[in-house]
Design a protein around this motif. Structure first.
Motif, PDB file in Angstrom:
ATOM      1  N   THR A 131       0.876  -1.223   0.112  1.00 58.58           N
ATOM      2  CA  THR A 131       0.072   0.109   0.110  1.00 58.58           C
ATOM      3  C   THR A 131       0.845   1.197  -0.226  1.00 58.58           C
ATOM      4  OG1 THR A 131      -0.375   0.100   2.392  1.00 58.58           O
ATOM      5  CG2 THR A 131      -1.786  -1.270   1.096  1.00 58.58           C
ATOM      6  N   VAL A 132       2.016   1.180   0.682  1.00 59.26           N
ATOM      7  CA  VAL A 132       3.063   2.251   0.659  1.00 59.26           C
ATOM      8  C   VAL A 132       3.667   2.648  -0.792  1.00 59.26           C
ATOM      9  CG1 VAL A 132       5.144   3.298   1.600  1.00 59.26           C
ATOM     10  CG2 VAL A 132       3.708   1.844   2.931  1.00 59.26           C
ATOM     11  N   VAL A 140      11.115  -0.510   0.461  1.00 57.95           N
ATOM     12  CA  VAL A 140      10.459   0.625   1.087  1.00 57.95           C
ATOM     13  C   VAL A 140      11.336   1.326   1.944  1.00 57.95           C
ATOM     14  CG1 VAL A 140       8.310   1.071   2.534  1.00 57.95           C
ATOM     15  CG2 VAL A 140       8.134  -0.475   0.553  1.00 57.95           C
ATOM     16  N   LEU A 141      11.405   2.376   1.784  1.00 63.20           N
ATOM     17  CA  LEU A 141      12.295   3.254   2.775  1.00 63.20           C
ATOM     18  C   LEU A 141      11.535   3.986   3.741  1.00 63.20           C
ATOM     19  CD1 LEU A 141      14.667   4.866   0.264  1.00 63.20           C
ATOM     20  CD2 LEU A 141      15.031   2.924   1.028  1.00 63.20           C
ATOM     21  N   ASN A 142      12.128   4.323   5.056  1.00 61.09           N
ATOM     22  CA  ASN A 142      11.406   4.999   5.730  1.00 61.09           C
ATOM     23  C   ASN A 142      10.682   6.260   5.632  1.00 61.09           C
ATOM     24  OD1 ASN A 142      12.201   3.027   8.031  1.00 61.09           O
ATOM     25  ND2 ASN A 142      14.154   4.260   8.429  1.00 61.09           N
ATOM     26  N   LYS A 143      11.384   6.912   4.475  1.00 63.47           N
ATOM     27  CA  LYS A 143      10.731   8.295   4.046  1.00 63.47           C
ATOM     28  C   LYS A 143       9.383   7.622   3.392  1.00 63.47           C
ATOM     29  CE  LYS A 143      13.019   8.437  -0.325  1.00 63.47           C
ATOM     30  NZ  LYS A 143      13.937   9.349  -1.217  1.00 63.47           N
ATOM     31  N   ASP A 144       9.260   6.557   2.997  1.00 62.19           N
ATOM     32  CA  ASP A 144       8.040   5.993   2.186  1.00 62.19           C
ATOM     33  C   ASP A 144       7.054   6.010   3.019  1.00 62.19           C
ATOM     34  OD1 ASP A 144       9.727   6.233  -0.381  1.00 62.19           O
ATOM     35  OD2 ASP A 144      10.152   4.235  -0.128  1.00 62.19           O
ATOM     36  N   LEU A 145       7.201   5.570   4.335  1.00 55.08           N
ATOM     37  CA  LEU A 145       6.144   5.440   5.217  1.00 55.08           C
ATOM     38  C   LEU A 145       5.401   6.492   5.710  1.00 55.08           C
ATOM     39  CD1 LEU A 145       7.975   3.077   7.452  1.00 55.08           C
ATOM     40  CD2 LEU A 145       6.756   2.432   5.410  1.00 55.08           C
ATOM     41  N   ALA A 146       5.962   7.744   5.197  1.00 55.80           N
ATOM     42  CA  ALA A 146       5.509   9.075   5.604  1.00 55.80           C
ATOM     43  C   ALA A 146       4.664   9.739   4.420  1.00 55.80           C
ATOM     44  CB  ALA A 146       6.382  10.109   6.292  1.00 55.80           C
ATOM     45  N   TYR A 191       0.360   2.549   6.900  1.00 52.41           N
ATOM     46  CA  TYR A 191       1.240   2.653   7.897  1.00 52.41           C
ATOM     47  C   TYR A 191       0.815   4.173   8.639  1.00 52.41           C
ATOM     48  CZ  TYR A 191       4.828  -0.765   7.118  1.00 52.41           C
ATOM     49  OH  TYR A 191       5.826  -2.000   6.992  1.00 52.41           O
ATOM     50  N   MET A 192       0.029   4.769   7.881  1.00 49.34           N
ATOM     51  CA  MET A 192      -0.489   6.055   8.547  1.00 49.34           C
ATOM     52  C   MET A 192      -1.707   6.079   9.033  1.00 49.34           C
ATOM     53  SD  MET A 192       1.233   9.143   6.423  1.00 49.34           S
ATOM     54  CE  MET A 192       0.611  10.434   7.225  1.00 49.34           C
ATOM     55  N   TYR A 193      -2.741   5.237   8.205  1.00 52.25           N
ATOM     56  CA  TYR A 193      -4.119   5.193   8.613  1.00 52.25           C
ATOM     57  C   TYR A 193      -4.561   3.828   8.855  1.00 52.25           C
ATOM     58  CZ  TYR A 193      -4.045  10.013   6.376  1.00 52.25           C
ATOM     59  OH  TYR A 193      -3.572  11.182   6.181  1.00 52.25           O
ATOM     60  N   TYR A 205      16.069  -9.964   7.012  1.00 48.98           N
ATOM     61  CA  TYR A 205      15.744  -9.579   5.685  1.00 48.98           C
ATOM     62  C   TYR A 205      16.726  -8.158   5.380  1.00 48.98           C
ATOM     63  CZ  TYR A 205      13.047  -7.820   1.701  1.00 48.98           C
ATOM     64  OH  TYR A 205      12.790  -7.377   0.393  1.00 48.98           O
ATOM     65  N   VAL A 206      16.966  -7.400   5.979  1.00 44.66           N
ATOM     66  CA  VAL A 206      17.598  -6.245   5.994  1.00 44.66           C
ATOM     67  C   VAL A 206      18.745  -6.311   5.676  1.00 44.66           C
ATOM     68  CG1 VAL A 206      18.272  -3.802   6.912  1.00 44.66           C
ATOM     69  CG2 VAL A 206      15.887  -4.708   7.274  1.00 44.66           C
ATOM     70  N   ALA A 207      19.612  -7.261   6.356  1.00 44.77           N
ATOM     71  CA  ALA A 207      20.688  -7.602   6.128  1.00 44.77           C
ATOM     72  C   ALA A 207      20.999  -8.221   4.735  1.00 44.77           C
ATOM     73  CB  ALA A 207      21.313  -8.677   7.087  1.00 44.77           C
TER      74      ALA A 207
END
Length: 347
Positions: free
Chosen positions: A245-246, A264-270, A278-280, A336-338
């Motif tokens: 959805t992001v 998906v990056l942290n900035k995308d979550l905003a 993640y927001m709604y 997974y991040v690694a």
């Protein structure tokens, strides 16, 4: 010269004339009259075409148009009202067979799946039938149609259930839309409606959630398990926090649905969008893609479990690792991040 000789000569002339006429008639009707090298071709004649327009189109496929026209006129084809459609011509057909073929509108098998937006879907259908993408899109988003059938412009994509359907090539945008509405109601059997009701979901909400499940995993055998996670989150009042959805929200914000986002990056979550789960809380306003039947049925028949979290697996690629607690999930997430960092994937 006596009368017998004159009569004989006249008879020979008449018989010869009849033979020549018969040969010409046979040649006009039964001799091969195609002008293409492939074994068969489909000829598309647009809606409202008259006889002159048909002749212009057929000139590319017919060797001798005079022969074709003579047979067409004898078979009363020029007066035929409806000439539009998609017609099959086979190599070696004679004029009679060609005219007969132009009376048999051949259906088109239309298939579609995984379209992210109505615009993409309209383009996909326009490549298979006569109606253009703009007329299709206009019919899909007609205010009166949406209101009468309980859809919105955001969620009407849920009406189109991916499958293979038979249409005539010259089907109008409105007829296509109306046929798909009938197929939608046919799909939503009493059994499926009852299952949706037990989940406290409407058919549209099932489609929205199924679109997320569809995007989360291509593994059809895993979809009921993923659906179970999201239903568990909804039952607990948690946000869905679904990465697909992001990704949709970012593409929508940038107006670029050709963009490829693998991470998906942290900035995308905003990203400020009603599609950003993640927001709604709750479901987004519409499907983020066209879910196929396996995804729809996965939501209607979810796996019963206690998992709340899942993360892409680094050992079973294409599948996911599931967790009950945040601590378990964090361990899976760090693996997974690694892995994704080791692959040099930054976006």
């Amino acid at each position: 010269m006596n009368l017998k000789k004159i009569a004989a000569i006249i008879s020979v002339v008449v018989i010869t004339g009849l033979m020549i006429y018969g040969y010409l008639l046979y040649r006009a009707i039964f001799a091969s009259n195609t002008n293409f090298q492939t074994e068969q071709v489909y000829v598309e004649i647009p809606t409202d075409s008259d006889y002159d327009q048909v002749k212009t189109i057929m000139a590319a496929y017919v060797k001798d148009m005079d022969r074709f026209e003579k047979v067409a006129e004898k078979k009363d084809y020029p007066s035929r009202q409806e000439k539009a459609g998609r017609f099959l011509l086979k190599k070696g057909m004679n004029s009679n067979e060609i005219v007969n073929a132009l009376r048999q509108n051949v259906p088109v098998n239309i298939a579609f799946n995984n379209q992210e937006r109505l615009e993409n879907f309209a383009g996909r259908i326009a490549s298979q039938i006569e109606a253009d993408s703009l007329s299709l899109l206009k019919s899909f988003t007609d205010d009166k149609f949406l209101q009468e059938n309980g859809f919105t412009k955001e969620n009407v994509l849920a009406m189109f259930v991916p499958n293979s359907y038979e249409f005539f090539w010259n089907t109008s945008a409105e007829k296509f839309r109306n046929k798909m509405l009938k197929e939608y109601h046919k799909f939503w059997t009493d059994e499926r409606l009852e299952k949706a009701k037990k989940l406290n979901l409407t058919p549209i909400q099932v489609s929205i959630l199924a679109s997320i499940v569809h995007k989360e995993t291509v593994k059809t055998d895993e979809r009921p398990k993923v659906a179970g996670v999201y239903l568990n989150r909804l039952a607990k009042g948690m946000k869905l926090e679904a990465d697909p959805t992001v990704i949709y929200a970012v593409k929508l914000q940038d107006n670029d649905f050709n963009k490829v986002i693998k991470r998906v990056l942290n900035k995308d979550l905003a990203t400020p969008s009603a599609y950003n789960t993640y927001m709604y809380a709750g479901l987004p306003p519409g499907p983020i893609a066209m879910p196929d039947i396996t995804a729809l049925d996965a939501v209607l028949n979810p796996e019963q479990h206690n998992f709340i979290y899942f993360c892409a697996s680094v050992t079973r690629f294409g599948y996911h690792e599931f967790a009950v607690t945040p601590a378990q999930h964090e361990g899976n997430r760090l693996k997974y991040v690694a892995w994704i960092s080791s692959q040099g994937i930054k976006r």
